[in-house]
Enzyme design. Structure first.
Site, PDB file in Angstrom:
ATOM      1  N   ASN A 286       0.813  -1.231   0.000  1.00  0.00           N
ATOM      2  CA  ASN A 286       0.000   0.000   0.000  1.00  0.00           C
ATOM      3  C   ASN A 286       0.845   1.280   0.000  1.00  0.00           C
ATOM      4  OD1 ASN A 286       0.571  -0.726   2.738  1.00  0.00           O
ATOM      5  ND2 ASN A 286      -0.885   0.819   3.377  1.00  0.00           N
TER       6      ASN A 286
ATOM      7  N   GLU B 177       3.424  -4.504  12.206  1.00  0.00           N
ATOM      8  CA  GLU B 177       2.514  -3.372  11.956  1.00  0.00           C
ATOM      9  C   GLU B 177       1.386  -3.935  11.108  1.00  0.00           C
ATOM     10  OE1 GLU B 177       5.328  -0.511  10.372  1.00  0.00           O
ATOM     11  OE2 GLU B 177       5.973   0.044  12.375  1.00  0.00           O
TER      12      GLU B 177
ATOM     13  N   CYS C 122      -3.049   2.080   6.071  1.00  0.00           N
ATOM     14  CA  CYS C 122      -3.484   1.359   7.269  1.00  0.00           C
ATOM     15  C   CYS C 122      -4.142   2.288   8.273  1.00  0.00           C
ATOM     16  CB  CYS C 122      -2.290   0.667   7.902  1.00  0.00           C
ATOM     17  SG  CYS C 122      -0.941   1.817   8.240  1.00  0.00           S
TER      18      CYS C 122
ATOM     19  N   GLU D 202       7.753   0.854  16.471  1.00  0.00           N
ATOM     20  CA  GLU D 202       8.944   1.316  15.764  1.00  0.00           C
ATOM     21  C   GLU D 202       8.876   2.840  15.723  1.00  0.00           C
ATOM     22  OE1 GLU D 202      10.428  -0.888  12.420  1.00  0.00           O
ATOM     23  OE2 GLU D 202       9.215  -2.639  12.902  1.00  0.00           O
TER      24      GLU D 202
HETATM   25  P1  NAD Z   1      -0.373  -9.187   3.344  1.00  0.00           P
HETATM   26  O1  NAD Z   1      -0.320  -9.648   4.755  1.00  0.00           O
HETATM   27  O2  NAD Z   1      -1.223  -9.944   2.395  1.00  0.00           O
HETATM   28  O3  NAD Z   1       1.092  -9.207   2.694  1.00  0.00           O
HETATM   29  C1  NAD Z   1       2.140  -8.446   3.220  1.00  0.00           C
HETATM   30  C2  NAD Z   1       3.464  -9.102   2.862  1.00  0.00           C
HETATM   31  O4  NAD Z   1       3.554 -10.368   3.512  1.00  0.00           O
HETATM   32  C3  NAD Z   1       3.645  -9.381   1.371  1.00  0.00           C
HETATM   33  O5  NAD Z   1       4.983  -9.140   1.036  1.00  0.00           O
HETATM   34  C4  NAD Z   1       3.302 -10.852   1.265  1.00  0.00           C
HETATM   35  O6  NAD Z   1       3.901 -11.499   0.163  1.00  0.00           O
HETATM   36  C5  NAD Z   1       3.858 -11.384   2.571  1.00  0.00           C
HETATM   37  N1  NAD Z   1       3.239 -12.617   3.073  1.00  0.00           N
HETATM   38  C6  NAD Z   1       1.944 -13.017   2.935  1.00  0.00           C
HETATM   39  N2  NAD Z   1       1.760 -14.194   3.570  1.00  0.00           N
HETATM   40  C7  NAD Z   1       2.951 -14.538   4.132  1.00  0.00           C
HETATM   41  C8  NAD Z   1       3.396 -15.640   4.917  1.00  0.00           C
HETATM   42  N3  NAD Z   1       2.570 -16.622   5.283  1.00  0.00           N
HETATM   43  N4  NAD Z   1       4.682 -15.666   5.319  1.00  0.00           N
HETATM   44  C9  NAD Z   1       5.536 -14.667   4.982  1.00  0.00           C
HETATM   45  N5  NAD Z   1       5.180 -13.607   4.219  1.00  0.00           N
HETATM   46  C10 NAD Z   1       3.895 -13.529   3.815  1.00  0.00           C
HETATM   47  O7  NAD Z   1      -0.766  -7.653   3.404  1.00  0.00           O
HETATM   48  P2  NAD Z   1      -1.051  -6.661   2.179  1.00  0.00           P
HETATM   49  O8  NAD Z   1      -2.366  -7.010   1.586  1.00  0.00           O
HETATM   50  O9  NAD Z   1       0.161  -6.607   1.330  1.00  0.00           O
HETATM   51  O10 NAD Z   1      -1.147  -5.257   2.939  1.00  0.00           O
HETATM   52  C11 NAD Z   1      -2.335  -4.691   3.398  1.00  0.00           C
HETATM   53  C12 NAD Z   1      -2.461  -4.866   4.897  1.00  0.00           C
HETATM   54  O11 NAD Z   1      -1.356  -4.267   5.553  1.00  0.00           O
HETATM   55  C13 NAD Z   1      -3.677  -4.178   5.485  1.00  0.00           C
HETATM   56  O12 NAD Z   1      -4.268  -5.026   6.438  1.00  0.00           O
HETATM   57  C14 NAD Z   1      -3.108  -2.936   6.164  1.00  0.00           C
HETATM   58  O13 NAD Z   1      -3.884  -2.416   7.219  1.00  0.00           O
HETATM   59  C15 NAD Z   1      -1.801  -3.460   6.644  1.00  0.00           C
HETATM   60  N6  NAD Z   1      -0.851  -2.375   6.879  1.00  0.00           N
HETATM   61  C16 NAD Z   1      -0.522  -2.033   8.162  1.00  0.00           C
HETATM   62  C17 NAD Z   1       0.346  -0.975   8.410  1.00  0.00           C
HETATM   63  C18 NAD Z   1       0.710  -0.555   9.810  1.00  0.00           C
HETATM   64  O14 NAD Z   1       1.625   0.245   9.954  1.00  0.00           O
HETATM   65  N7  NAD Z   1       0.061  -1.054  10.836  1.00  0.00           N
HETATM   66  C19 NAD Z   1       0.890  -0.272   7.345  1.00  0.00           C
HETATM   67  C20 NAD Z   1       0.532  -0.651   6.051  1.00  0.00           C
HETATM   68  C21 NAD Z   1      -0.332  -1.708   5.829  1.00  0.00           C
END
Ligand code: NAD
Length: 488
Positions: A157, A256, A290, A469
């Site tokens: 994102n 996060e 997020c 962080e």
């Molecule tokens: P996601 O969890 O689908 O993927 C994030 C990353 O994790 C990707 O690189 C993906 O390939 C990897 N991944 C997925 N499954 C995995 C596994 N089992 N083992 C290791 N790696 C794995 O998330 P997304 O759809 O890319 O991002 C959107 C989400 O992120 C939303 O829920 C959003 O709220 C959250 N987000 C949180 C913050 C924060 O600071 N709290 C910031 C940005 C986004």
């Protein structure tokens, strides 16, 4: 589909490496193929971790904090020298407005490296004096050392912003890193790798692997026994999966995660500022931050007026090509993610929502119809326990509900499994402080939103994260502290 698209390579032990297995990187602007991404298999991930581990015993392991700060500054300058390439890559992968990529994404990438360069230069350890039982004056101090190999897994994102937010402090503290950017947004991570290669880090200190999560590079990386710490941004469900894997070997984690953030608007707010602020917090980056507000609570005396004003703002947002003059909102990240958002638009109707505006896909009559756009959307009329008010949609959408009392709204804001951020709009500062500390969240913004001082702790409560962080909190996560007690 063209097969002549450029390849995005992995970077392991100082070498750019192709793999036989590739996957397409599709632009959500118009569905065009941008590149073929080389997917790292388990053996290549293993090589990346081994290279990172070996780098700890080489010259990188003997660098001073000040030398590492110099490296971070060189990386910042390197990004700046290719600034517009980064902007173009981020825009093509994600469909966001060019101006946003310039002002926010890539600018923050540079700023992250500068900030952590300064912080590591100034960081010290603890020092305490104590009289021991035998009467001698002893003292204790702590020294900061790297964990070793840190795995960095980032989402799509805010690809550059969120990746550099972790790479900069991890390197500042002397770790070696293996990064796994999101499969949806691999381009700026690849450019960053080129910049870091040119900055002259010893081989193995920084490694990039491309791929997916389960059964692919993400999982291979997190389960590798030589990874000492894992820092992850993404969905709460993924965080939970990674935590199970990290339990093996009791590795450190920093998470996060997702959110279902609220904005709270009191009747005594600066009305225009609150409307503009909530429009920003609901629709920025097509709602794919997020920290975005998907639940808006408005004090009853101004409820109708507020809904009408936010509707006008939403309908006034210009959706379009990233480089169109005056464009406010681009596409969603992908067709697949748009399907998820549209499924919530459908669910909201089934749950009995009033669709104040939006709830559909715009048509353009050009290549954008192959892209992944949706209209900014406002719902009213749902109960607090409706799925659309409880679950993270991650799109340009909010539900607005009226409230009557301060204690009532605090309880309703806290009625969620998440706990990332709340935005509060009031001119009564006494109330603002009183209310803010009662939210179960990591961050509260008063009369603003997404304004970050990078020295402050950042993270979420409950299912929104684990640890903090930012500033010294990052330095603490990316370090092992050793305490040394001296009886002189
Ligand atoms: P996601 O969890 O689908 O993927 C994030 C990353 O994790 C990707 O690189 C993906 O390939 C990897 N991944 C997925 N499954 C995995 C596994 N089992 N083992 C290791 N790696 C794995 O998330 P997304 O759809 O890319 O991002 C959107 C989400 O992120 C939303 O829920 C959003 O709220 C959250 N987000 C949180 C913050 C924060 O600071 N709290 C910031 C940005 C986004």
């Amino acid at each position: 589909m063209s097969t002549t698209a450029p390849q995005l390579l992995n970077y392991v032990g100082g070498e750019f490496l192709a793999t036989e297995q590739t996957f397409p990187n599709i632009s959500p602007i118009d569905g065009r193929l941008l590149s073929q991404v080389c997917e790292a298999d388990e053996a290549l991930v293993g090589r990346a971790v081994s290279a990172a581990k070996a780098a700890q015993t080489g010259p990188w392991g003997r660098t001073s904090a000040s030398e590492r700060a110099d490296v971070l500054m060189r990386i910042a300058v390197g990004i700046e020298s290719r600034f517009e390439e980064f902007v173009a890559a981020e825009v093509a992968d994600t469909g966001r407005p060019v101006e946003q990529a310039r002002r926010l994404d890539i600018a923050r990438g540079v700023h992250n490296f500068r900030t952590f360069a300064e912080l590591i230069r100034q960081s010290g350890g603890d020092y305490f004096e104590m009289r021991a039982p035998d009467g001698s004056d002893v003292f204790s101090y702590s020294v900061r050392k790297p964990h070793g190999v840190v795995a960095i897994i980032s989402p799509w994102n805010l690809p550059m912003l969120l990746l550099t937010w972790k790479v900069a402090p991890a390197l500042a503290c002397g770790n070696s890193v293996v990064i796994k950017p999101s499969e949806e947004s691999p381009s700026t991570a690849t450019l960053l790798t080129e910049v870091i290669h040119d900055a002259g880090l010893p081989e193995g200190v920084f490694n990039l692997i491309h791929g997916f999560g389960p059964g692919s590079a993400g999982e291979f990386l997190t389960k590798h026994p030589d990874v000492d710490a894992i820092t992850f941004t993404g969905e709460s469900r993924t965080g939970s999966e990674i935590m199970k894997v990290a339990a093996e070997g009791v590795r450190d984690v920093s998470f996060e995660l997702g959110g279902k953030n609220a904005a709270v608007v009191f009747a005594d707010c600066d009305f225009e500022a609150a409307v503009a602020g909530v429009a920003r917090s609901s629709f920025t980056n097509a709602g794919q931050v997020c920290l975005c507000s998907e639940r808006v609570y408005v004090e009853r005396p101004i409820f109708e007026r507020f809904v009408a004003a936010l509707k006008e703002k939403a309908e006034g947002l210009k959706i379009g090509y990233p480089d169109e003059p005056g464009v406010d909102m681009g596409s969603m990240i992908s067709r697949q993610h748009r399907e998820k958002v549209l499924s919530y638009f459908e669910l909201a109707r089934e749950e009995g929502a009033t669709v104040v505006t939006g709830g559909e896909v715009p048509t353009f009559g050009d290549a954008r119809d192959q892209g992944a756009y949706v209209r900014p959307t406002i719902w009213t009329g749902l109960s607090d326990d409706a799925r659309c008010v409880q679950e993270e949609v991650f799109g340009p959408v909010c539900h607005i509900a009226p409230f009557d009392r301060e204690d009532e709204v605090i309880e309703r804001v806290n009625n969620t499994i998440y706990g990332l951020a709340t935005a509060l709009w009031t001119q009564d500062l006494g109330r603002a402080h009183r209310v803010s500390r009662q939210f179960h969240v990591g961050m509260v913004w008063i009369n603003t939103w997404f304004l970050r001082d990078l020295r402050t702790p950042f993270g979420g409560a409950r299912l929104s994260g684990l640890g903090r962080e930012g500033g010294r909190h990052s330095l603490d996560f990316y370090s092992e502290l050793t305490t040394i007690c001296v009886n002189p």
